[in-house]
Motif scaffolding. Structure first.
Motif, short mmCIF file in Angstrom:
data_model
loop_
_atom_site.label_atom_id
_atom_site.label_comp_id
_atom_site.label_asym_id
_atom_site.label_seq_id
_atom_site.Cartn_x
_atom_site.Cartn_y
_atom_site.Cartn_z
N ASP A 179 -13.87 -20.12 17.73
CA ASP A 179 -12.62 -20.29 16.99
C ASP A 179 -11.52 -19.54 17.73
OD1 ASP A 179 -10.80 -20.88 15.07
OD2 ASP A 179 -11.42 -19.27 13.71
N LYS A 209 -1.58 -3.51 12.42
CA LYS A 209 -2.30 -2.39 11.79
C LYS A 209 -3.70 -2.34 12.40
CE LYS A 209 -0.26 -2.84 7.21
NZ LYS A 209 -0.60 -3.24 5.83
N PRO A 210 -4.34 -1.26 12.52
CA PRO A 210 -3.76 0.07 12.28
C PRO A 210 -2.91 0.49 13.47
CG PRO A 210 -6.10 0.21 12.80
CD PRO A 210 -5.73 -1.22 12.89
N ALA A 260 -1.96 -6.71 9.48
CA ALA A 260 -3.35 -6.53 9.91
C ALA A 260 -3.78 -7.69 10.79
CB ALA A 260 -4.26 -6.43 8.69
N LYS A 282 -8.56 -2.92 7.71
CA LYS A 282 -7.48 -2.35 8.53
C LYS A 282 -6.45 -1.59 7.71
CE LYS A 282 -7.59 -5.39 12.53
NZ LYS A 282 -6.95 -6.57 13.13
N THR A 283 -6.15 -2.07 6.51
CA THR A 283 -5.11 -1.41 5.72
C THR A 283 -5.47 0.04 5.36
OG1 THR A 283 -4.53 -3.57 4.90
CG2 THR A 283 -3.59 -1.72 3.73
N TRP A 329 -9.09 -11.78 31.43
CA TRP A 329 -8.76 -10.35 31.41
C TRP A 329 -9.57 -9.63 30.35
CZ3 TRP A 329 -7.79 -5.68 32.45
CH2 TRP A 329 -7.30 -4.79 31.50
N ARG A 330 -9.75 -10.28 29.21
CA ARG A 330 -10.53 -9.62 28.16
C ARG A 330 -11.97 -9.41 28.61
NH1 ARG A 330 -9.03 -12.02 22.37
NH2 ARG A 330 -6.90 -12.63 22.81
N TRP A 378 -2.56 -13.11 34.07
CA TRP A 378 -3.87 -12.75 34.62
C TRP A 378 -4.38 -13.80 35.58
CZ3 TRP A 378 -5.05 -7.89 34.03
CH2 TRP A 378 -4.52 -7.21 32.95
N GLY A 379 -4.80 -13.34 36.73
CA GLY A 379 -5.35 -14.25 37.72
C GLY A 379 -4.28 -14.96 38.52
N VAL A 380 -3.00 -14.65 38.26
CA VAL A 380 -1.93 -15.28 39.03
C VAL A 380 -1.00 -14.22 39.61
CG1 VAL A 380 -0.08 -16.99 39.01
CG2 VAL A 380 -2.05 -17.27 37.50
N LYS A 425 -14.98 -14.28 16.44
CA LYS A 425 -14.14 -15.42 16.84
C LYS A 425 -14.64 -16.03 18.14
CE LYS A 425 -10.25 -14.70 14.16
NZ LYS A 425 -9.03 -15.33 13.79
N LYS A 440 -11.44 1.90 14.34
CA LYS A 440 -10.43 0.88 14.66
C LYS A 440 -10.97 -0.04 15.76
CE LYS A 440 -5.70 0.76 16.53
NZ LYS A 440 -5.80 0.21 17.85
N MET A 497 1.38 -9.27 4.58
CA MET A 497 0.55 -9.70 3.46
C MET A 497 0.85 -8.87 2.21
SD MET A 497 -3.08 -10.87 4.95
CE MET A 497 -3.39 -9.43 5.94
N LEU A 520 -14.10 -8.44 14.95
CA LEU A 520 -13.30 -9.64 14.72
C LEU A 520 -13.33 -10.53 15.96
CD1 LEU A 520 -11.37 -10.92 12.68
CD2 LEU A 520 -9.50 -9.79 13.86
N HIS A 532 -9.56 -7.57 8.13
CA HIS A 532 -8.17 -7.32 7.69
C HIS A 532 -8.14 -6.33 6.54
CE1 HIS A 532 -6.92 -11.43 9.45
NE2 HIS A 532 -6.84 -10.45 10.34
N LEU A 581 -7.13 -11.57 39.78
CA LEU A 581 -7.58 -11.04 38.50
C LEU A 581 -8.29 -9.71 38.69
CD1 LEU A 581 -8.07 -11.71 35.41
CD2 LEU A 581 -10.36 -12.37 36.14
N ASP A 616 0.86 -1.18 0.00
CA ASP A 616 0.00 0.00 0.00
C ASP A 616 0.90 1.23 0.00
OD1 ASP A 616 -3.13 0.70 1.44
OD2 ASP A 616 -1.60 2.22 1.04
N ARG A 618 -4.92 -22.18 36.16
CA ARG A 618 -5.54 -21.74 37.40
C ARG A 618 -5.65 -20.23 37.37
NH1 ARG A 618 -4.75 -24.88 41.90
NH2 ARG A 618 -4.14 -23.06 43.10
N VAL A 619 -6.81 -19.72 37.57
CA VAL A 619 -7.00 -18.27 37.59
C VAL A 619 -7.64 -17.90 38.92
CG1 VAL A 619 -8.10 -16.32 36.47
CG2 VAL A 619 -7.29 -18.22 35.10
N ILE A 674 -8.32 -20.23 20.77
CA ILE A 674 -7.63 -21.23 21.56
C ILE A 674 -7.75 -20.86 23.03
CG2 ILE A 674 -5.39 -22.28 22.01
CD1 ILE A 674 -4.80 -21.34 19.00
N SER A 715 -6.99 -6.26 37.23
CA SER A 715 -7.82 -5.56 36.26
C SER A 715 -8.12 -4.15 36.73
CB SER A 715 -9.14 -6.31 36.06
OG SER A 715 -8.91 -7.66 35.80
N ILE A 721 0.65 3.99 2.77
CA ILE A 721 1.24 3.66 4.07
C ILE A 721 2.75 3.92 4.03
CG2 ILE A 721 1.75 1.73 5.62
CD1 ILE A 721 -1.02 0.69 5.14
N GLY A 738 -6.48 -17.17 31.74
CA GLY A 738 -6.25 -15.85 32.32
C GLY A 738 -6.41 -14.73 31.32
#
Lengths: 231, 669
Positions: free
Chosen positions: B512, A103-104, A82, B458-459, B563-564, A222-224, B507, B496, A56, B503, B455, B525, A12, B519-520, B514, B529, A15, B559
């Motif tokens: 989708d 990005k961004p 991205a 974003k560009t 946090w999210r 987190w949490g630990v 997910k 943004k 990409m 996204l 994606h 936490l 791009d 242990r949390v 992971i 936070s 950019i 964890g």
């Protein structure tokens, strides 16, 4: 000292142009490329000190380009992408990149990272190893001088903050629960004061990290508890 | 008007009134029949002298006269001892004083002695003369015992073959040389029962047409009402479907039996009474018959409804039983698992066992006993294999419920009886697998699409953000330009955030993502936070209070994802809380779960339900003027569910409460 030359590559053009403006404004020399092959050519022909590389791209993508550059050169590479998933970041770093910015991006953050990478690349290699020096990546704690440096730059911290960083750097990679940190640093039994620790850690992170929300050194488990990453 | 009258026609009240009319007409007919019953005499006779009542009275008088002492003396059966003038041949008639009739007359004459006995106040000659005139009357009797000759009119006990009966009566006169004449005056005078009965007869005769009219009218009314009821039976409006009444649930054949039973019962009751001119018995009879009428009417209407619905035969117990039996038999002989072979095998097994046992106990126990043992061992093996097949299938079902779609059923170990079933199960499994794979593929495509789109967004967004920043750095003099750049900056930042949230939401919702379980400690936490938000809270003047934990509450979760969740929830609290209010974070154990509760007071009035809050793109302020994508809660919920937990919302006035629950580590292990 001559200016550093930075190679910016993205398919791009806008950019690339924007980055050129920022980098030139900060006094860097800028080379522009729009695909992986141009990058490889320019790295061979010119004296490049750092590469900012989009992942990409058509043809040779950022990851493959990084791999090819790494075959002969040790120059820092910052990947731009991205893709913001943790797995993408890990893949990028495994391919030999030194940093990964999604990005961004915030231009100022990117500039800070450029600066940090250059400092490490040009200065740290010559740094002598002193006893009593705790070190991980660009983060250095000099217990003699009671100093904390990030990429060679001295960070001003309070005594408590210093003690916390010292504790964590003495045990790199180890996760300290909040109560442990309190007991060790304040030398008092912890009782309902743990929030103090968390707030302190947050302040330290703001001082040490380029992007406190995406810390490189002082990480939150987190949490630990908290730890300082071992590089 | 037309529809109204139709509605009235089918209304319940009108039907009930029709039933009442039938009852009334029944009452009318009953009264008439009752009247006819007690006055059957009047109906059967042309005139009074032919009526049974009259004839009976006439007979009674004749009998009384013949058996009277005077007549008997005349016949010679009773020897005259006291009176003296009997059988003396005197011309003086002997007056019979025993009878108190005014209209009944008789003359008896001994042929030999020519003695006459009469109840008429006449001398012998005149009496004899009058007797000769008797046949001219409407009722008379002449009997000559000597030549056995009888002539009569309206007299019951006489016949044309010249006999008088009953025998007792005839024997009173027989073989005596007596002639007997009796008659009743045509013009009845007052003073005896002949007259009284005639008065009754006349009265009844006068009433007869009235009751006839009543009977006919009642019959017509009843018939009309019945036809009406039959035509509207089962309908609530014109051409409506036939609605079965409550009583129609009763099977038709059982209904018939019940009605017959009721009829028999009432008949046996009625046998106790006979038709008399007795009011109490009449009322009782009427009551019983009324009940019978209602039962019968409801039965007939029920049958009519059944005929209308075409269920007269279907809706019977017998039909149902036959059908059930047929179905059972069909099941036995059609279903795959219960093949007739199995049934016969069972029967054969029992039979053979019984025969062998009988032989073994009666005669030589050696060989049959051995055979018995072998057969039973074989049967045991077969049964255990079958049971093994069933438990195999049960295990398969269990694995499938757990989500192990690849668990294969070992068809080889199946007993032959379950082969077909096992095949079906394998087919089912394939079907489920395909459906699941299809669903997963679809969900993946969706997530991929969203991630590609974000994606691609974003560009260009990167350029926008960069150049807006560069523009700002140009230090424009114009204030308006500065203001516009400010707007561009904040809106591109917002964009943004939206893209990132979109996204993440897709997910998280598709799973989708992971999950790195560990242990949390919810207490840590919460503190971590809150520390992240300490500055932002200070800016907005919010006081975030974490309830002190005495013991860590360690849950099984990721964890980073936790946090999210906290990030989203706290960021919401910062955005939407009343300025200078407090945010409370409580951590507690609740049974098998660790619970985080975040409470804050909303600045805007919350006129949205808690369910709506969890939908994507819903925000606490309907104006959508504040920052935020509206995806935060939805993301937090998806993330909590991804880790096997829950997220619930409670809105109480302006108090906004989020409850996140996750399984405790100790339990999850």
């Amino acid at each position: 000292m001559s200016t550093y030359n930075i190679l910016v590559c993205d398919d791009d053009k806008e950019i690339v142009n924007a980055l050129e403006i920022y980098l030139k404004h900060d006094g860097y020399g800028v080379f522009k490329a729009y695909n992986g092959k141009e990058v490889l050519k320019m790295v061979e022909e010119s004296n490049i000190h750092l590469i900012i590389l989009d992942i990409m791209m058509p043809g040779l993508d950022g990851l493959m380009t990084t791999m090819k550059v790494r075959e002969t050169y040790n120059i820092p590479i910052i990947l731009l992408s991205a893709k913001s998933q943790d797995t993408d970041k890990i893949a990028g770093l495994n391919f030999g990149a030194d940093d990964y910015v999604t990005k961004p991006y915030n231009p100022l953050e990117l500039l800070a990272r450029v600066k940090s990478q250059l400092r490490r690349y040009t200065q740290l290699g010559s740094m002598e190893q002193k006893p009593g020096l705790l070190k991980t990546g660009g983060l250095v704690l000099d217990d003699e001088l009671k100093e904390i440096r990030v990429d060679g730059e001295i960070i001003k911290v309070t005594p408590t903050e210093y003690r916390i960083v010292k504790l964590l750097m003495e045990n790199l990679g180890r996760v300290f629960p909040i109560s442990d940190i309190y007991e060790r640093v304040w030398n008092e039994p912890s009782f309902s004061v743990e929030n103090t620790v968390a707030v302190h850690i947050r302040r330290i992170r703001e001082k040490l990290e380029i992007n406190p929300k995406d810390p490189k050194y002082l990480k939150v488990v987190w949490g630990v508890g908290y730890k300082i990453e071992k590089y | 008007m037309d529809t109204k009258s139709r509605n009235i026609k089918y209304s319940f009240l009108v039907k009930a009134f029709a039933v009442f009319l039938i009852w009334v007409s029944f009452a009318g007919m009953f009264a008439s029949v009752y009247f006819f019953g007690i006055n059957s005499d009047v109906l059967m006779s042309e005139n009074y002298f032919q009526s049974h009542a009259f004839i009976a009275e006439f007979n009674r008088c004749v009998e009384q006269a013949i058996s009277s002492a005077d007549v008997q003396k005349l016949t010679g059966y009773v020897s005259g001892t006291g009176t003296g003038n009997t059988g003396t041949g005197s011309t003086e008639a002997i007056a019979d004083s025993s009878s108190v009739t005014v209209n009944f007359k008789y003359v008896a004459r001994n042929i030999e002695t020519n003695a006459i006995v009469t109840n008429m106040e006449l001398d012998a000659d005149s009496a004899w003369k009058a007797a000769k005139e008797f046949p001219k009357n409407k009722s008379y009797l002449f009997y000559s015992a000597a030549d056995n000759k009888v002539a009569s009119k309206n007299f019951l006990y006489a016949d044309n073959d010249n006999t008088l009966y009953p025998d007792s009566l005839e024997s009173l006169l027989k073989n005596a040389q007596v002639e007997f004449f009796a008659a009743v005056d045509d013009q009845l005078k007052q003073g005896d029962s002949f007259y009284d009965i005639q008065q009754e007869y006349k009265g009844a005769q006068a009433q007869l047409p009235l009751f006839l009219v009543i009977a006919i009218a009642a019959f017509a009314l009843g018939l009309c009402s019945f036809i009406y009821l039959a035509s509207v039976a089962g309908r609530n409006e014109k051409n409506s479907e036939i609605m079965p009444a409550l009583i129609d649930w009763f099977y038709n054949d059982l209904h018939i039996v019940a009605v017959i039973l009721a009829a028999t019962l009432s008949l046996s009751l009625l046998q106790e009474i006979t038709l008399h001119d007795d009011l109490t018995e009449g009322i009782f009879l009427f009551a019983v018959l009324s009940i019978d009428l209602l039962i019968g009417l409801s039965f007939i209407l029920s049958m009519i409804r059944n005929i209308k619905r075409g269920t007269l035969f279907q809706h019977t117990m017998i039909y149902r039983l036959f059908k059930a039996a047929a179905r059972f038999l069909a099941q036995c002989f059609q279903a795959r698992t219960f093949r007739p072979a199995v049934l016969f095998l069972l029967l054969a097994y029992g039979g053979v066992n019984a025969i062998l046992f009988a032989i073994a106990t009666n005669g030589n126990p050696g060989f049959p006993l051995l055979l018995l043992v072998i057969i039973n061992l074989g049967a045991l093996y077969y049964v255990s294999k079958t049971l093994g097949s069933i438990s195999g299938i049960m295990r398969w079902v269990n694995e499938m419920t757990k989500g192990n779609l690849d668990y294969a059923l070992d068809t080889g170990a199946m007993s032959p009886a379950f082969h077909a079933f096992a095949k079906d199960i394998a087919g089912l499994q394939t079907g489920i697998k395909e459906a699941v794979a299809e669903a997963v593929k679809g969900e993946k495509l969706k997530t991929e699409l969203i991630s590609n789109v974000s994606h691609d967004l974003k560009t260009p967004l990167t350029s926008i953000i960069n150049y807006v920043d560069l523009l700002k750095k140009e230090n424009p003099e114009n204030d308006t330009v500065k203001e516009y750049i400010g707007i561009l900056e904040s809106k591109s930042a917002r964009l943004k955030q939206l893209v990132d949230d979109l996204l993440e939401a897709s997910k998280a919702a598709s799973g989708d993502m992971i999950v790195n379980y560990g242990r949390v400690d919810l207490c840590s936490l919460a503190q971590q936070s809150v520390a992240e938000y300490s500055e932002k809270a200070a800016e907005t003047g919010l006081d975030v209070r974490v309830k002190v934990c005495e013991n860590p509450v360690v849950v099984h979760g990721d964890g980073t994802l936790m946090w999210r969740i906290m990030d989203n929830l706290l960021s919401n609290a910062m955005k939407y809380s009343q300025k200078n209010s407090r945010v409370y974070i409580d951590i507690e154990r609740n049974g098998l779960s660790g619970v985080i509760t975040i409470k804050n007071v909303s600045e805007a009035a919350l006129d949205i339900s808690s369910d709506q809050f969890l939908e994507r793109f819903v925000r606490g302020d309907s104006s959508r003027s504040t920052e935020g994508s509206g995806l935060g809660l939805s993301i937090a919920k998806s993330l909590a569910e991804l880790q096997g937990g829950t997220l619930a919302l409670k809105v109480d006035g302006d108090l906004f409460k989020v409850i996140v629950t996750l399984p405790l580590e100790a339990i999850a292990q």
